[in-house]
Motif scaffolding. Structure first.
Motif, short mmCIF file in Angstrom:
data_model
loop_
_atom_site.label_atom_id
_atom_site.label_comp_id
_atom_site.label_asym_id
_atom_site.label_seq_id
_atom_site.Cartn_x
_atom_site.Cartn_y
_atom_site.Cartn_z
N SER A 279 0.30 3.67 -3.07
CA SER A 279 -0.08 5.12 -2.86
C SER A 279 0.99 6.15 -3.15
CB SER A 279 -0.91 5.23 -1.62
OG SER A 279 0.19 5.17 -0.57
N ALA B 13 1.60 6.14 -7.08
CA ALA B 13 0.28 6.94 -7.81
C ALA B 13 0.30 8.45 -7.58
CB ALA B 13 -1.11 6.28 -6.91
N GLN B 14 0.95 8.78 -6.38
CA GLN B 14 1.03 10.36 -6.09
C GLN B 14 2.07 10.98 -6.78
OE1 GLN B 14 0.71 10.74 -1.93
NE2 GLN B 14 -1.63 10.40 -1.98
N HIS C 67 0.76 -1.20 -0.08
CA HIS C 67 -0.04 0.01 0.00
C HIS C 67 0.85 1.46 -0.11
CE1 HIS C 67 -2.56 3.13 1.24
NE2 HIS C 67 -2.17 3.21 2.24
N ASP C 68 1.85 1.46 0.80
CA ASP C 68 2.80 2.38 0.86
C ASP C 68 3.44 2.53 -0.42
OD1 ASP C 68 2.28 2.96 3.72
OD2 ASP C 68 4.04 2.09 4.30
N ALA D 87 -2.40 3.39 -8.92
CA ALA D 87 -3.52 3.86 -8.39
C ALA D 87 -4.62 2.80 -8.36
CB ALA D 87 -4.20 5.17 -8.95
N ASP E 184 -4.01 -0.05 -5.67
CA ASP E 184 -4.17 0.12 -4.28
C ASP E 184 -5.41 -0.39 -3.65
OD1 ASP E 184 -2.79 0.94 -1.98
OD2 ASP E 184 -3.61 2.94 -2.02
#
Length: 180
Positions: free
Chosen positions: A142, A145-146, A138-139, A158, A161
Motif C-alpha cells: 500500500s 502503491a501510493q 500490506h504496509d 496496487a 495488495d
C-alpha cells in the motif's frame, strides 16, 4: 527438563518472531514505501518466505483449514513472484536492481522457528507468523502503491495488495478458530 527447554525455546522464538515482524513493518512503511530497490527486495523475499513457510505447513499441519490456506499461499505468492519477474523485464523498470535470490536473516529465522515448533504449537506458530507477515506485506504494497518511485511497480503493488488483504483476513479467521 528437555520439555521445559523446548517450551522455553518456542516462547523465545515466538517473541523473536513478533519483534522481527514489528521491525519489518516499520521498514516496510519507510524505505519500502518509496525506494524501488527496497520494494523489490522486500516483496521478493516476502513472496519467497510465504512459499517456503506454506510448504512446511503442508507437511506439518494436521488442520485442513491451515493446509488449504497454505496451498493458497503457494499459488498466490508464486503468481506474485511471476508478476514481479514480468514487471522487471519491462522498459519502465530498466535499471532496477535484480531481486535477491535468498531469504534475509530475519525471514530465514522465521522458517527455522516453523521447522522447530513443537507439533502441538505448529499451527498457532504458522498462523501468528502469517498474520504478521501479511500485515507487513500490506504496509509495503500500500505504501509503495501510493508513493513508490516506479510507475510499473506501483501498479504491481496496487494490484497485489487486495490479494494480501484477503490472505490476512483468512489467516485471522483461522487464528480465531472460524475456519479459512
Amino acid at each position: 527438563m528437555i520439555e521445559q527447554h523446548g517450551t522455553l525455546r518456542h516462547t523465545m522464538d515466538k517473541a523473536s518472531d513478533v519483534m522481527g515482524g514489528m521491525m519489518g513493518r516499520a521498514k516496510a512503511k519507510t524505505a519500502g514505501a518509496t525506494s524501488t530497490a527496497a520494494f523489490i527486495e522486500n516483496a521478493t523475499i516476502g513472496n519467497r518466505y510465504e512459499i517456503e513457510a506454506a510448504q512446511i505447513a503442508l507437511k506439518r499441519s494436521h488442520s485442513e483449514g491451515v493446509r488449504a490456506a497454505a496451498q493458497k499461499m503457494i499459488v498466490d505468492h508464486t503468481a506474485m513472484t511471476h508478476q514481479m519477474q514480468s514487471a522487471l523485464r519491462m522498459n519502465e523498470t530498466a535499471g532496477a536492481p535484480l531481486p535477491p535470490e535468498n531469504l534475509d536473516t530475519r525471514r530465514a529465522k522465521l522458517i527455522e522457528h516453523l521447522e522447530t515448533a513443537p507439533d502441538d504449537a505448529f499451527d498457532a506458530t504458522y498462523l501468528d507468523q502469517q498474520v504478521l507477515a501479511h500485515k507487513e506485506t500490506h504496509d509495503l504494497l500500500s505504501g509503495y502503491a501510493q508513493s513508490g518511485d516506479n510507475s510499473q511497480l506501483r501498479s504491481l503493488a496496487a494490484a497485489s495488495d487486495p490479494v494480501v488483504l484477503r490472505h490476512l483476513a483468512a489467516m485471522e479467521r483461522l487464528k480465531a478458530g472460524d475456519g479459512g
